[in-house]
Scaffold this motif. Structure first.
Motif, PDB file in Angstrom:
ATOM      1  N   ASP A 297     -93.677  72.954 -81.249  1.00 41.49           N
ATOM      2  CA  ASP A 297     -93.193  71.804 -80.466  1.00 41.49           C
ATOM      3  C   ASP A 297     -91.665  71.832 -80.354  1.00 41.49           C
ATOM      4  O   ASP A 297     -91.119  71.553 -79.283  1.00 41.49           O
ATOM      5  CB  ASP A 297     -93.633  70.484 -81.115  1.00 41.49           C
ATOM      6  CG  ASP A 297     -95.141  70.278 -81.052  1.00 41.49           C
ATOM      7  OD1 ASP A 297     -95.815  71.007 -80.299  1.00 41.49           O
ATOM      8  OD2 ASP A 297     -95.645  69.393 -81.773  1.00 41.49           O
ATOM      9  N   VAL A 298     -90.992  72.150 -81.457  1.00 44.22           N
ATOM     10  CA  VAL A 298     -89.524  72.187 -81.434  1.00 44.22           C
ATOM     11  C   VAL A 298     -89.066  73.312 -80.510  1.00 44.22           C
ATOM     12  O   VAL A 298     -88.142  73.139 -79.691  1.00 44.22           O
ATOM     13  CB  VAL A 298     -88.959  72.385 -82.866  1.00 44.22           C
ATOM     14  CG1 VAL A 298     -87.462  72.649 -82.834  1.00 44.22           C
ATOM     15  CG2 VAL A 298     -89.267  71.167 -83.732  1.00 44.22           C
ATOM     16  N   VAL A 300     -90.618  74.660 -77.933  1.00 42.48           N
ATOM     17  CA  VAL A 300     -90.849  74.280 -76.529  1.00 42.48           C
ATOM     18  C   VAL A 300     -89.854  73.201 -76.091  1.00 42.48           C
ATOM     19  O   VAL A 300     -89.306  73.249 -74.984  1.00 42.48           O
ATOM     20  CB  VAL A 300     -92.310  73.799 -76.336  1.00 42.48           C
ATOM     21  CG1 VAL A 300     -92.504  73.144 -74.968  1.00 42.48           C
ATOM     22  CG2 VAL A 300     -93.274  74.970 -76.497  1.00 42.48           C
ATOM     23  N   HIS A 301     -89.593  72.254 -76.967  1.00 42.60           N
ATOM     24  CA  HIS A 301     -88.654  71.175 -76.625  1.00 42.60           C
ATOM     25  C   HIS A 301     -87.284  71.751 -76.261  1.00 42.60           C
ATOM     26  O   HIS A 301     -86.688  71.369 -75.249  1.00 42.60           O
ATOM     27  CB  HIS A 301     -88.521  70.208 -77.807  1.00 42.60           C
ATOM     28  CG  HIS A 301     -87.520  69.134 -77.555  1.00 42.60           C
ATOM     29  ND1 HIS A 301     -87.842  67.957 -76.909  1.00 42.60           N
ATOM     30  CD2 HIS A 301     -86.194  69.068 -77.815  1.00 42.60           C
ATOM     31  CE1 HIS A 301     -86.748  67.220 -76.785  1.00 42.60           C
ATOM     32  NE2 HIS A 301     -85.734  67.864 -77.333  1.00 42.60           N
ATOM     33  N   HIS A 302     -86.808  72.685 -77.098  1.00 36.83           N
ATOM     34  CA  HIS A 302     -85.477  73.252 -76.830  1.00 36.83           C
ATOM     35  C   HIS A 302     -85.480  74.124 -75.569  1.00 36.83           C
ATOM     36  O   HIS A 302     -84.499  74.143 -74.831  1.00 36.83           O
ATOM     37  CB  HIS A 302     -84.979  74.052 -78.043  1.00 36.83           C
ATOM     38  CG  HIS A 302     -84.499  73.171 -79.142  1.00 36.83           C
ATOM     39  ND1 HIS A 302     -83.201  72.761 -79.259  1.00 36.83           N
ATOM     40  CD2 HIS A 302     -85.155  72.574 -80.165  1.00 36.83           C
ATOM     41  CE1 HIS A 302     -83.072  71.965 -80.297  1.00 36.83           C
ATOM     42  NE2 HIS A 302     -84.252  71.833 -80.876  1.00 36.83           N
ATOM     43  N   ARG A 304     -87.331  73.648 -72.917  1.00 42.72           N
ATOM     44  CA  ARG A 304     -87.301  72.728 -71.770  1.00 42.72           C
ATOM     45  C   ARG A 304     -85.925  72.074 -71.622  1.00 42.72           C
ATOM     46  O   ARG A 304     -85.461  71.833 -70.509  1.00 42.72           O
ATOM     47  CB  ARG A 304     -88.403  71.671 -71.921  1.00 42.72           C
ATOM     48  CG  ARG A 304     -89.785  72.237 -71.622  1.00 42.72           C
ATOM     49  CD  ARG A 304     -90.895  71.271 -71.990  1.00 42.72           C
ATOM     50  NE  ARG A 304     -90.886  70.028 -71.258  1.00 42.72           N
ATOM     51  CZ  ARG A 304     -91.643  69.753 -70.186  1.00 42.72           C
ATOM     52  NH1 ARG A 304     -92.453  70.676 -69.710  1.00 42.72           N
ATOM     53  NH2 ARG A 304     -91.594  68.575 -69.602  1.00 42.72           N
ATOM     54  N   HIS A 305     -85.294  71.823 -72.735  1.00 39.99           N
ATOM     55  CA  HIS A 305     -83.953  71.233 -72.716  1.00 39.99           C
ATOM     56  C   HIS A 305     -82.981  72.152 -71.955  1.00 39.99           C
ATOM     57  O   HIS A 305     -82.236  71.706 -71.085  1.00 39.99           O
ATOM     58  CB  HIS A 305     -83.501  71.045 -74.168  1.00 39.99           C
ATOM     59  CG  HIS A 305     -82.104  70.589 -74.344  1.00 39.99           C
ATOM     60  ND1 HIS A 305     -81.769  69.264 -74.435  1.00 39.99           N
ATOM     61  CD2 HIS A 305     -80.949  71.271 -74.435  1.00 39.99           C
ATOM     62  CE1 HIS A 305     -80.464  69.156 -74.574  1.00 39.99           C
ATOM     63  NE2 HIS A 305     -79.941  70.365 -74.580  1.00 39.99           N
ATOM     64  N   THR A 336     -97.363  75.302 -71.652  1.00 32.58           N
ATOM     65  CA  THR A 336     -96.792  74.107 -72.287  1.00 32.58           C
ATOM     66  C   THR A 336     -95.365  73.870 -71.794  1.00 32.58           C
ATOM     67  O   THR A 336     -94.962  72.733 -71.547  1.00 32.58           O
ATOM     68  CB  THR A 336     -96.782  74.276 -73.825  1.00 32.58           C
ATOM     69  OG1 THR A 336     -98.007  74.871 -74.217  1.00 32.58           O
ATOM     70  CG2 THR A 336     -96.609  72.961 -74.532  1.00 32.58           C
TER      71      THR A 336
END
Ligand code: ADP
Length: 396
Positions: A297-298, A300-302, A304-305, A336
């Protein structure tokens, strides 16, 4: 002309051999060794494989050996790896502790083994020489900036290949040509309208994202060191600078120990609690391991950021490209990353995405304004082409 490109890790040696003749280029051979304990022997075995395959009679048939060198303050672009340059790399060992030492010792071993063969490095920072200064500065005192504390950006060979290849696939030969000639004329050649806007995601053991406008990088998620930006396999990624003095003061960490933990025990490995290979992390997450799921999750979050940051800086995107081990092979992760972006004009073709593994493909739906692509990495080709150009320039 035959150019060997050697990819050096602390315990690995990989190579590709290229031949250039009459405007044609061919990869003749590729190979590699993992878990290398005797590096001189690995070099010897590499040369033996090239001889046995009939590509060279001896190392004298190699016009040069090219390297994807990482960082040397005061040195950029494609340069001869003489002792002065190698010392400039050595001076940066603490900035690139996982990358520079193996390159330095490897280059010295190649120099001993073939003292007459030019050894030429294309620095990974080269692609960012024309990025806007505002994107590359840290807000530090000017003396720090002068000492080299700035964003350099890395994975230059990989993102440059994506700049060239994506433009070819999008039928923008003008931009492809500009990207190919970037190190010759600095992106000064004119291109047709409209702008070609590409976001390149190199996701592998090390990961980074670049924004590319008309073939020229506008920035990279990696900053001053190859430990920054996205979380890497075992390296930390971006971290507030004040975390380090805090931990050193409160937990009594020494600087050496802190460096080791940031370089070897952080990133996906730190988050997951042990695994650093995305395949293992995905397996563990599927079995209900919440730390492994958090690592994904981390990550993917970064990702996308940074995609979001370049989407804005580029005023949208014509293409979003995935490359390198994870980008080419992990369809579920691509799905994702691309989820819920239809309002930005990005819609994946689910079937096509799932069917795409380590091959060039467009994986977006026909109604997607942003073309999502998978393009296998080809950093060695970029290095080989620049080494060839370097040899032609220095010999003429
Ligand atoms: P490096 O940055 O060290 O060159 P790679 O680009 O090979 O590394 O990427 C390594 C990552 O990519 C690992 O997390 C691994 O799980 C994933 N990966 C590499 N090859 C494959 C593959 N064939 N199938 C699935 N995942 C892969």
């Amino acid at each position: 002309m035959k150019v060997l490109v050697a990819n050096l890790g602390s315990t690995s040696l990989k190579w590709r051999l290229f031949e250039f003749s009459n405007r044609q280029e061919r990869m003749l051979h590729k190979g590699g060794f993992e878990r290398v304990t005797d590096y001189p022997k690995a070099i010897e075995d590499c040369l033996a494989q090239l001889r046995d395959a009939g590509h060279i009679a001896s190392e004298k048939d190699l016009s040069a050996v090219g390297f994807k060198t990482v960082l040397a303050l005061g040195v950029n672009g494609c340069v001869r790896l003489d002792e002065k340059t190698v010392r400039a790399m050595e001076a940066c060992n603490s900035i690139a502790p996982a990358h520079n030492p193996p390159y330095i010792s490897g280059v010295r071993l190649f120099a001993q083994r073939m003292p007459k063969t030019p050894l030429v490095g294309l620095f990974e920072t080269a692609f960012y020489q024309w990025a806007p200064e505002a994107a590359m500065r840290y807000a530090v005192p000017q003396a720090w900036h002068a000492a080299g504390v700035r964003r350099w950006g890395f994975h230059g060979a990989s993102h440059k290949f994506i700049a060239e290849r994506s433009a070819e696939l999008l039928r923008r030969e003008d931009v492809a040509q500009r990207a190919r000639r970037l190190y010759v004329d600095g992106g000064s050649s004119a291109v047709r309208q409209p702008d070609l806007r590409v976001i390149s995601c190199h996701l592998g053991g090390s990961s980074s994202i670049s924004g590319i406008l008309n073939g020229v990088a506008i920035g990279n998620s990696l900053g001053m060191s190859p430990q920054s930006g996205l979380p890497h396999n075992n390296r930390v990624g971006d971290l507030d600078a004040f975390a380090l003095p805090f931990l050193m003061r409160t937990a009594g960490l020494t600087l050496d120990e802190a460096e080791r933990l940031l370089c070897k025990e952080s990133g996906l490995k730190g988050l997951s609690g042990g695994a650093n290979d995305i395949r293992d992390i995905q397996t563990q997450a599927a079995q209900g391991n919440t730390n492994a799921q958090l690592a994904l999750d981390v990550f993917v979050h970064h990702i996308r950021h940074w995609i979001g940051a370049y989407f804005l800086q580029l005023n949208g995107a014509d293409a979003l490209v995935f490359t390198a081990g994870i980008g080419e092979n992990r369809a579920e992760l691509r799905e994702t990353i691309c989820a819920n972006l239809d309002q930005l004009g990005l819609v994946l073709d689910r079937e096509q995405n799932l069917a795409t593994r380590a091959q060039e493909a467009v994986i977006s739906a026909p109604n997607s304004r942003v073309q999502v692509m998978v393009i296998p990495a080809n950093e060695e080709l970029v290095v080989a082409r620049e080494v060839k150009r370097f040899l032609e320039n220095t010999q003429s």
